[in-house]
Scaffold this motif. Structure first.
Motif, PDB file in Angstrom:
ATOM      1  N   LEU A 205       0.827  -1.211   0.000  1.00  0.00           N
ATOM      2  CA  LEU A 205       0.000   0.000   0.000  1.00  0.00           C
ATOM      3  C   LEU A 205       0.862   1.263   0.000  1.00  0.00           C
ATOM      4  O   LEU A 205       0.566   2.230  -0.699  1.00  0.00           O
ATOM      5  CB  LEU A 205      -0.933   0.000   1.214  1.00  0.00           C
ATOM      6  N   PHE A 206       1.927   1.259   0.768  1.00  0.00           N
ATOM      7  CA  PHE A 206       2.815   2.431   0.785  1.00  0.00           C
ATOM      8  C   PHE A 206       3.525   2.600  -0.555  1.00  0.00           C
ATOM      9  O   PHE A 206       3.714   3.734  -1.022  1.00  0.00           O
ATOM     10  CB  PHE A 206       3.830   2.341   1.935  1.00  0.00           C
ATOM     11  N   ASP A 209       1.297   4.334  -2.708  1.00  0.00           N
ATOM     12  CA  ASP A 209       1.158   5.720  -2.304  1.00  0.00           C
ATOM     13  C   ASP A 209       2.307   6.538  -2.874  1.00  0.00           C
ATOM     14  O   ASP A 209       2.104   7.570  -3.520  1.00  0.00           O
ATOM     15  CB  ASP A 209       1.173   5.785  -0.774  1.00  0.00           C
ATOM     16  N   SER A 272      -7.881   1.423  -5.974  1.00  0.00           N
ATOM     17  CA  SER A 272      -7.573   2.650  -6.704  1.00  0.00           C
ATOM     18  C   SER A 272      -6.610   2.399  -7.855  1.00  0.00           C
ATOM     19  O   SER A 272      -5.551   1.800  -7.678  1.00  0.00           O
ATOM     20  CB  SER A 272      -6.959   3.683  -5.760  1.00  0.00           C
ATOM     21  N   LEU A 274      -4.865   4.505  -9.018  1.00  0.00           N
ATOM     22  CA  LEU A 274      -3.677   5.309  -8.725  1.00  0.00           C
ATOM     23  C   LEU A 274      -2.789   4.653  -7.667  1.00  0.00           C
ATOM     24  O   LEU A 274      -1.735   5.158  -7.335  1.00  0.00           O
ATOM     25  CB  LEU A 274      -4.106   6.695  -8.226  1.00  0.00           C
ATOM     26  N   GLY A 275      -3.230   3.517  -7.128  1.00  0.00           N
ATOM     27  CA  GLY A 275      -2.444   2.828  -6.110  1.00  0.00           C
ATOM     28  C   GLY A 275      -2.688   3.379  -4.718  1.00  0.00           C
ATOM     29  O   GLY A 275      -3.307   4.424  -4.542  1.00  0.00           O
ATOM     30  N   GLY A 276      -2.224   2.619  -3.708  1.00  0.00           N
ATOM     31  CA  GLY A 276      -2.291   3.091  -2.336  1.00  0.00           C
ATOM     32  C   GLY A 276      -3.538   2.708  -1.566  1.00  0.00           C
ATOM     33  O   GLY A 276      -3.576   2.836  -0.354  1.00  0.00           O
ATOM     34  N   ARG A 277      -4.566   2.274  -2.270  1.00  0.00           N
ATOM     35  CA  ARG A 277      -5.794   1.887  -1.588  1.00  0.00           C
ATOM     36  C   ARG A 277      -6.337   0.658  -2.301  1.00  0.00           C
ATOM     37  O   ARG A 277      -6.397   0.636  -3.530  1.00  0.00           O
ATOM     38  CB  ARG A 277      -6.810   3.014  -1.645  1.00  0.00           C
TER      39      ARG A 277
END
Ligand code: ADP
Ligand code: MG
Lengths: 358, 276
Positions: A205-206, A209, A272, A274-277
């Motif tokens: 997840l990071f 982000d 997402s 866009l990544g991160g979630r």
């Protein structure tokens, strides 16, 4: 201005929006094709046709969560499926064939990881390349032939991986629950814990982000990316074995239908782009929707040709929906374009005390 | 919005200079001797001799490109110096192996302006990422992490009653609050030296106040801080000592009480003029 955030229902229940969409869609199909959707049979069929898609989509959830993409998994379905078919049929290796096939998927994924994390090729390009390479490899090695696995139902391997729970008694529906579904449920549960509770999932997840932040906080970025793509490859290998056994046949382009459906399952589920979630539960319902659409549209009287069109449409609508929900700035820009923005000039998401969005 | 109160937690050694060795017997948290840094032909750091006392707030100022960021990156293991020596707690550092991870092990933490927190992640993950509390299989003890995170938020950073919980995501926080979270995290993990690289860039006045309060918190809890700041009034207000960097060299070491902010400004302008 106190900012106590009473967590809304949507924040508390993972994947709620997509669960609602799924329920509505199910209700729609039940009304339009009651004979099919109000009987248990179709659901038993889903339990044996959906697992490969589910396993692929869960692996892909991790990849997309990390802000990466993998386009090579259809070729893993082909390549690992071939490895399994040959070892099982020609060499009679039984369960060992399944294990080697899954590991061959891991190997392909690991190589993807090396290209991306060590050589530094963007994942989109790297996996586009490896997609061609491994699909080509499967065709070359199999000489374009398909492998019929006749009589496979008699084997111990089939019974464990793909058999029916209670010996397939057509009069009692629960005996027809497929072993694949049970394996898949176990994999899903395990990977839910990995994403939400394990160090690796947090690192994923990071990474999605920001790679820079990840580096600063001490995440071994390259190592975790290699693990990530190895996980995806392993999921591809598992899906390949399940699919080949379920079809009782290996054929070269058996992975070709999964690219759109798996990516769509992940994204309409709410992970997402866009990544991160990311949400594993969302992905499960996304995959259910993708799988059910096919049966549902056909049972409702539309031709099969419509299926892809509707899947594509739902995919696009979902992406736009989540992008706008995710990105207040874009939402304001879009609303502004139609003259619907709140207040003069909207408000920048960065200035002043933040507005709780959930 | 309620103002963020400052609760110094666990005040350690006294905060007086001239330095007296603390209980663990060191005077300077970091000392650099004759450090040079080249980027190819660019001589980015020249003959750097710098000491940071164990409970000292050192403001690092100078024009853009003077080498401030390079100096702290060399100090914290991001860049290897071209030559020279670095001591941490008066003991020489093996520069061949010096790295950010090693600096962390030596209790040196850096808070970068925009790169310290995962925007979309909840605070409880941000506090522990990179050093999670896990069982031996790597699964995170969420309950404990949240409990400790809550304690950091309320006791160390003083976010009590501000309505920010451990489940809040970073993107919902203001710039000052973000700096507070990053500084609080460093303090929780017992950093003895916290390095801040321009933490107030792009912050509103009220947010700047919060950051300055956090810097004072670092001081009152007995730690050291290197604080890079372009705004002279801010750094003059909180620093024990101001180090001026010009074209890679330290050209002045000023006690804020000896120079007012206007005098300091004039001095820096003269310094710039002398370049041309
Ligand atoms: N990674 C790098 N590679 C090459 N040159 C660099 C690098 N980092 C900094 N420099 C050069 O070193 C000098 C000092 O830069 P920097 O430390 O960023 O200054 P400051 O932080 O004071 O604005 C500048 O001339 C800059 O161009
Ligand atoms: Mg700088």
């Amino acid at each position: 201005m106190p900012r106590a955030q009473p967590r809304s229902l949507f924040a508390r229940i993972e994947g709620l929006p997509i669960i609602i969409v799924f329920a509505l869609m199910l209700a729609l199909f039940m009304t339009m094709a009651p004979l099919v959707f109000l009987a248990p049979n179709i659901y038993m069929t889903f339990l044996s046709t959906l697992p490969p898609l589910m396993v692929l989509s869960i692996g892909l959830t991790f990849v997309i969560a990390a802000g990466e993409i993998d386009l090579s998994f259809p070729s893993i379905i082909a390549f690992s499926g071939f490895v399994f078919a040959v070892l099982f049929k020609q060499y009679g290796l039984g369960p060992l064939a399944a294990i080697v096939a899954v590991l061959s998927g891991s190997l392909v994924g690991w190589l993807n990881g090396l290209l991306i994390a060590r050589v530094g090729i963007p994942s989109f390009i790297a996996t586009l390349g490896t997609q061609f390479f491994w699909a080509g490899m499967a065709t070359v090695l199999s000489g374009g032939r398909s492998y019929a696995l006749r009589g496979v139902e008699e084997s111990w391997t089939w019974r464990v991986i793909d058999g029916r729970l209670g010996g397939n008694d057509p009069l009692r529906w629960y005996t027809q629950v497929s072993m694949e579904a049970i394996w898949t449920a176990a994999i899903v549960l395990f990977l839910w814990f990995v994403l939400n509770r394990h160090r690796f999932g947090e690192h994923v997840l990071f990474l999605g982000d920001s790679n820079d932040v990840s580096r600063v906080v001490g995440i071994p970025v390259a190592r975790e990316k290699i693990r990530l793509f190895t996980l995806m490859g392993t999921c591809g290998g598992v899906a390949a074995v399940m699919l080949t056994l379920e079809n009782r046949n290996y054929f070269g382009d058996q992975g070709s239908g999964y690219l759109l459906t798996a990516i769509a399952a992940v994204l309409i589920g709410g992970t997402s782009i866009l990544g991160g979630r990311a949400t594993v539960v969302g992905t499960i319902f996304g995959a259910l929707i993708m799988g059910m659409l096919e049966a549902g549209l056909v049972a409702s009287g539309l031709t099969g040709a419509w299926v892809r069109t509707v899947q594509g449409l739902i995919f696009l609508v979902a992406i736009v929906f989540y992008l706008l929900a995710d990105e207040p700035a874009r939402r304001h820009a879009l609303l502004g374009r139609f003259g619907l923005a709140r207040g003069p000039g909207g408000r920048s998401p960065r200035s002043g005390p933040p507005v709780p969005t959930r | 919005m309620a103002d963020i109160a400052v609760h110094p937690s666990g005040t350690r050694s006294g905060n007086a200079r001239p330095p007296a060795p603390g209980t663990d017997g060191f005077v300077d948290i970091v000392r650099m001797e004759q450090v040079q840094k080249y980027f190819g032909a660019v001589h980015a750091l020249r003959n750097i001799d710098l000491r940071i006392g164990r409970n000292e707030i050192v403001g690092l100022i100078g024009d853009n490109g003077a080498g401030k960021s390079t100096l702290i990156k060399t100090m914290t293991g991001v860049y290897a110096p071209s030559s020279g020596r670095i001591f941490v707690r008066d003991k020489p550092v093996d520069l061949a192996n010096y790295s950010v991870a090693m600096a962390h092990d030596l209790s040196i933490e850096t808070v970068y302006q925009d790169k310290s927190l995962g925007e979309k992640q909840p605070l409880w993950r941000n506090f522990f990422v990179g050093r999670q509390i896990t069982n031996r299989f790597g699964f995170i003890d969420v309950k404990r992490q949240k409990a400790v995170a809550r304690q950091i938020l309320e006791d160390t950073i003083g976010f009590r009653g501000v309505g920010i919980g451990v489940d809040a995501t970073v993107k919902n926080l203001s710039g000052g609050e973000r700096q507070g979270i990053a500084i609080g995290r460093a303090m929780h993990f017992n950093a003895d030296l916290i390095v801040l690289d321009e933490p107030t860039v792009a912050l509103a006045v009220k947010e700047v106040r919060k950051v300055l309060d956090f810097v004072r918190l670092i001081k009152s809890s007995g730690r050291a801080c290197v604080y890079i700041e372009h705004n002279l009034a801010h750094v003059h207000e909180v620093a024990d000592r101001l180090v001026v960097l010009d074209r890679g060299a330290i050209v002045a070491d000023i006690a804020p009480r000896d120079m007012t902010v206007p005098e300091l400004t004039e001095y820096l302008i003269d310094l710039q003029k002398s370049q041309h």
